[in-house]
Design a protein around this motif. Structure first.
Motif: not given
Ligand SMILES: [Mg+2]
Ligand SMILES: Nc1ncnc2c1ncn2[C@@H]1O[C@H](COP(=O)(O)OP(=O)(O)O)[C@@H](O)[C@H]1O
Length: 218
Positions: A163-164, A42
């Motif tokens: 992000d995911k 991240t």
């Molecule tokens: Mg992360």
């Protein structure tokens, strides 16, 4: 083109999260970023997307040294060049689909142009046009993530940072979301996705592993 040159990130003097990373991402690449929890994925995405700054090294974006930019310059760049998608969608729950997608447009200096037409065109592509006036609370997880992708697209960014994005979705819904990213990549957008899911990573053309403060391309 994204060029990270000897990039480091320390949150405190004793915590080096990223350690002299070199990474080049060309326009139109489709990349998965993998690695253990806490590895700095991240952090890396936030540096690429100009949400956060590196503490060492240089970040060259399309030929410009953005590591020297001030907060205002970074904010402008972030809004124009990048579209962000996160695991929990990040939508404003009291607002409609239309209003959520409109948010990035409110921060643009040039507010002319037909916003409604643009948003409708995006919703059509995401197969959500019939939900345009619905409150996002009334949508399924997959639909909400598609709204978030719509919001990420509304400023026509060159780069999508996710992000995911499938982390909160079941497998079938996650696949639908990945199909959208694949289509966007086929249209020429650079797509960078953090994931723990091998199936998601397989959709991408390249996998980058973040481990022990370093990146390894596979
Ligand atoms: Mg992360
Ligand atoms: N704002 C912050 N302040 C201090 N430490 C942070 C901050 N953000 C992340 N970290 C630390 O940096 C490391 C990497 O975090 P992160 O980039 O979120 O990893 P990942 O996304 O790979 O799980 C972790 O040890 C985390 O605790």
């Amino acid at each position: 083109m994204i060029e990270l040159k000897q990039i480091s990130k320390k949150y405190t003097e004793h915590t080096t999260v990223l350690n002299n990373i070199d990474l080049t991402i060309k326009k139109g690449e489709y990349i998965a970023i993998m690695g253990p929890s806490g590895a700095g994925k991240t952090t890396l995405m936030n540096i690429i997307g100009c949400i956060d700054s590196c503490t060492g090294g240089k970040y060259i974006l399309d030929g410009n040294d953005v590591s020297s930019y001030n907060d205002k310059e970074k904010a402008r760049l972030r809004n124009e060049k990048f579209g962000f998608v996160v695991q929990d969608f990040g939508l404003i729950s009291s607002m409609s689909v239309f209003q959520n997608i409109q948010i990035p447009l409110l921060y643009r200096k040039n507010k002319k142009g037909n916003q409604k037409e643009k948003i409708e065109e995006i919703l059509k592509k995401l197969k959500l046009l019939d939900k345009i006036n619905d409150n996002v609370n009334n949508l399924s997880g997959g639909q909400r993530q598609r709204v978030a992708i719509g919001r990420a697209l509304v400023n026509s960014p060159d780069v999508i940072l996710a992000d995911k994005p499938t982390g909160a979705l079941d497998q079938a819904t996650g696949k639908e979301v990945m199909d959208i990213f694949t289509e966007l990549n086929n249209e020429g957008k650079t797509v960078i996705i953090v994931t723990h899911d091998e199936q998601v990573a397989k959709c991408c053309n390249k996998i980058i592993h973040v481990v022990d403060g370093k990146v390894k391309a596979m």
